[in-house]
Design a protein around this motif. Structure first.
Motif, PDB file in Angstrom:
ATOM      1  N   VAL A  37      34.652  28.780  32.612  1.00 30.63           N
ATOM      2  CA  VAL A  37      36.110  28.934  32.546  1.00 30.63           C
ATOM      3  C   VAL A  37      36.539  29.667  33.806  1.00 30.63           C
ATOM      4  N   MET A  39      40.154  30.911  35.725  1.00 30.39           N
ATOM      5  CA  MET A  39      41.601  31.008  35.662  1.00 30.39           C
ATOM      6  C   MET A  39      42.075  31.620  36.963  1.00 30.39           C
ATOM      7  N   TYR A  64      31.916  25.620  39.842  1.00 24.72           N
ATOM      8  CA  TYR A  64      31.671  26.099  41.204  1.00 24.72           C
ATOM      9  C   TYR A  64      32.874  25.893  42.116  1.00 24.72           C
TER      10      TYR A  64
ATOM     11  N   GLU B   5      36.916  38.588  33.427  1.00 22.17           N
ATOM     12  CA  GLU B   5      37.780  39.473  34.206  1.00 22.17           C
ATOM     13  C   GLU B   5      37.893  38.905  35.620  1.00 22.17           C
ATOM     14  N   ASP B 137      30.315  34.590  43.478  1.00 17.89           N
ATOM     15  CA  ASP B 137      31.010  34.629  42.183  1.00 17.89           C
ATOM     16  C   ASP B 137      30.990  36.067  41.652  1.00 17.89           C
ATOM     17  N   PHE B 166      41.568  36.951  46.711  1.00 15.51           N
ATOM     18  CA  PHE B 166      42.254  36.029  45.802  1.00 15.51           C
ATOM     19  C   PHE B 166      41.293  35.041  45.158  1.00 15.51           C
ATOM     20  N   LEU B 167      40.586  34.235  45.976  1.00 18.87           N
ATOM     21  CA  LEU B 167      39.692  33.219  45.402  1.00 18.87           C
ATOM     22  C   LEU B 167      38.720  33.854  44.415  1.00 18.87           C
ATOM     23  N   HIS B 170      41.141  37.806  42.583  1.00 23.22           N
ATOM     24  CA  HIS B 170      42.209  37.646  41.599  1.00 23.22           C
ATOM     25  C   HIS B 170      41.944  36.506  40.606  1.00 23.22           C
ATOM     26  N   THR B 171      40.785  35.878  40.689  1.00 24.12           N
ATOM     27  CA  THR B 171      40.453  34.775  39.791  1.00 24.12           C
ATOM     28  C   THR B 171      39.602  35.306  38.650  1.00 24.12           C
ATOM     29  N   PHE B 172      39.884  34.834  37.445  1.00 24.62           N
ATOM     30  CA  PHE B 172      39.147  35.284  36.262  1.00 24.62           C
ATOM     31  C   PHE B 172      38.013  34.308  35.962  1.00 24.62           C
ATOM     32  N   MET B 173      36.837  34.839  35.676  1.00 30.87           N
ATOM     33  CA  MET B 173      35.720  34.002  35.221  1.00 30.87           C
ATOM     34  C   MET B 173      34.761  34.882  34.420  1.00 30.87           C
ATOM     35  N   PRO B 174      33.904  34.286  33.606  1.00 28.59           N
ATOM     36  CA  PRO B 174      32.984  35.098  32.818  1.00 28.59           C
ATOM     37  C   PRO B 174      31.822  35.627  33.653  1.00 28.59           C
ATOM     38  N   TYR B 281      29.758  27.744  47.073  1.00 25.17           N
ATOM     39  CA  TYR B 281      29.723  27.174  45.715  1.00 25.17           C
ATOM     40  C   TYR B 281      30.601  25.930  45.635  1.00 25.17           C
ATOM     41  N   GLN B 282      31.748  25.966  46.312  1.00 24.49           N
ATOM     42  CA  GLN B 282      32.605  24.771  46.347  1.00 24.49           C
ATOM     43  C   GLN B 282      31.847  23.618  47.011  1.00 24.49           C
TER      44      GLN B 282
END
Lengths: 186, 399
Positions: A37, A39, A64, B5, B137, B166-167, B170-174, B281-282
């Motif tokens: 996930v 966001m 990714y 978060e 990440d 930002f990438l 400010h991005t939420f991931m587990p 990763y992209q």
């Protein structure tokens, strides 16, 4: 809708809580077994009242690619007046779902090639005991009704956890009422 | 326990778990939420630390230098022009051999003013004598902060933990939030060999002469050149210590691997994309797409940029047809700094073997310009087919 990888774009106004809403859905999706996930708010120039967007990607496997969503499966619109200010259906996949908070009747909208779901979340939220304009929990009920994505129970749990110090029952009640009253087209 | 978060929260939680004693910071986008979180932890008593709000980044690093000299575990964070304003003290911290950890939340530098992501800020600090780690990440952010304190204190060299503004910030991931007990087992309290003490006043790093001299104790003291030579030698030796840190971390937390590089589908690849941070990763998505077309390509993320793991990199790239370097920064007037570093490592280890790959250089995402995955895939496909005309080539330029 392919439920292995789902892209949801949220349109709201600065201060409306679209990010919190997307975060609740993200948490519920992760708890439901979606390992990926992500966001991501659009960055930089947010201010209260201005149109803002948030991207939510949900995947069975780790994500990714953090680049913005180009072809969403679902768009969630927290304020019907945004339809006049932003191209909310931009890139929306054919057959994609629009979840719209509006006081207007479902029949007054005509979106070709898309499925619409509407509810008057602003009124429902007041009815649930929330201050006027707090719509970010109610809209989650409409999203679930329109998409059958995760099940309402896990979303209610997520809302009550996120708002555990700020009227958790009233927030979850807004989502429950919205879930019941959302009108969704086929 | 997994939580969802943003990247700044991952960094702040890492600093809290490491029980930093002193935090001094000045807010700057996109670093601000990280230091706000830390100030909240200190205010609420969740974290027993001194939070010192300062009037500038230069002072933030000065406070960290003083705190670290007195034996405190010190942390700061900044971005872009804040880091540039700090630059003089950044050099000082390395020369003084203080194990300060700093998060650099990567952002473009002015002029013109821009708050969005690229990596020109931390790349411009490449030669300061700091260790630099790059994260792809949130798991890498929090784990790197924890490893960084251990490594910095082991080798007495400060560390920048860099992650994309930002990438990631400010991005939420587990990500998995490590247990406090495990972090305590991994990272013992900071016990420096020497710490300033009011009972025994001392001046540190005063004028040090070009030549060696006999000190007040009658012993032969290093001159400036010896002190700087040792910084270089011990920076190079810290590569092996980083491997030890990673091994210890893996034993305790059950995750880790190669501390220097993160290869993906590289083993049988003819061409390998190389980069720093979340872009790598992209690029995995592009690699997967091109593999479906039958193009044998992989991607290698560089996790450790200074000291440069030249040998590990040359080993991973030897015999490949092409190395395609993607960068969000450049050494203006020449090419991407990473591309130059890679060519140097390849020449050093592979010249004359007949196994030198062709190196191509692409610049992307400057000042937050969106990097579309389809554009990356197209660029990568083209670079595997023929040599690009002009180097470095800028992707997504609208001229």
């Amino acid at each position: 809708m392919n439920k292995e990888f789902i892209e949801i774009r949220w349109h709201g106004r600065g201060g409306q809580g679209a990010i919190t809403a997307a975060k609740i859905v993200a948490g519920a999706a992760f708890a439901e077994g979606y390992a990926g996930v992500v966001m991501a708010p659009t960055f930089g120039t947010e201010r209260r009242g201005a149109p803002v967007m948030t991207s939510l990607k949900i995947s069975r496997t780790k994500i990714y690619d953090l680049s913005p969503i180009e072809t969403p499966d679902i768009v969630v619109v927290l304020d019907h007046l945004l339809l006049k200010e932003a191209d909310v259906t931009h890139g929306l996949k054919p057959g994609g779902i629009i979840v719209l908070n509006t006081p207007m009747a479902f029949e007054s909208y005509h979106f070709k090639n898309f499925k619409l779901a509407t509810a008057d979340i602003t009124a429902i939220s007041v009815e649930a005991g929330l201050p006027h304009g707090m719509v970010n929990t109610g809209i989650i009920g409409s999203l679930e009704k329109a998409t059958k994505l995760l099940g309402i129970d896990i979303l209610i749990k997520g809302i009550e956890e996120e708002f555990r110090t700020r009227k958790p029952e009233k927030n979850s009640l807004a989502a429950k009422i919205a879930y019941e009253r959302t009108v969704a087209g086929g | 326990m997994h939580i969802i978060e943003d990247g700044n929260a991952a960094a702040a939680l890492g600093v809290k778990l490491c029980r930093a004693n002193v935090i001094a910071a000045y807010p700057i986008t996109p670093q601000t939420p990280l230091t706000e979180k830390l100030s909240e932890y200190v205010e609420s008593g969740e974290m027993k630390a001194e939070y010192i709000p300062v009037e500038s980044e230069h002072s933030a690093m000065a406070v960290c230098i003083a705190a670290s000299s007195a034996g405190a575990r010190a942390f700061t964070a900044t971005s872009a022009n804040g880091l540039l304003y700090m630059h003089e003290q950044v050099q000082w911290a390395a020369g003084a051999r203080l194990p300060i950890v700093m998060c650099v939340v990567n952002r473009a530098v002015g002029a013109p003013w821009n708050v969005w992501n690229d990596q020109q800020d931390s790349i411009s600090q490449r030669d300061t004598g700091w260790i630099q780690m790059y994260c792809a990440d949130h798991q890498q952010i929090i784990d790197s902060v924890i490893k960084a304190f251990w490594l910095a204190e082991k080798v007495s060299i400060p560390i920048m933990v860099c992650y994309d503004g930002f990438l990631l910030s400010h991005t939420f991931m587990p990500f998995d939030l490590p247990d406090q007990e495990k972090v305590d087992a991994f990272l013992p309290p900071f016990r420096p060999a020497y710490a300033l003490n009011p009972d025994e006043p001392a001046s540190l790093n005063t004028v040090t002469l070009p030549d060696v001299r006999i000190d007040v104790h009658g012993e032969l003291a290093h001159g400036y050149m010896e002190i700087r030579y040792l910084l270089q030698e011990e920076l190079r030796a810290s590569l092996a210590v980083a491997a030890e840190a990673d091994k210890r971390f893996t034993e305790i937390f059950g995750r880790g691997g190669d501390p220097y590089i993160e290869p993906y589908r590289c083993d049988d690849a003819d061409h390998i994309a190389v980069g720093l941070g979340s872009l790598t990763y992209q690029l995995r998505v592009s690699v997967d797409a091109l593999r479906k077309e039958g193009i044998k390509v992989g991607v290698m993320g560089i996790r450790f940029y200074r000291p440069f793991p030249d040998e590990a990199i040359a080993n991973a790239l030897k015999g490949k047809k092409g190395v395609i370097v993607f960068e969000k920064a450049l050494s203006y007037g020449y090419e991407g700094a990473l591309a130059s570093d890679l060519k140097s490592a390849l020449y050093e280890h592979l010249a004359g073997t007949g196994r030198l790959p062709l190196v191509q250089n692409f610049i992307a995402g400057i000042g937050g310009r969106e990097i579309r995955t389809d554009d990356l895939t197209q660029t990568l496909r083209a670079a595997t087919q023929s040599r690009i005309a002009k180097e470095p080539t800028w992707i997504g330029l609208k001229l």
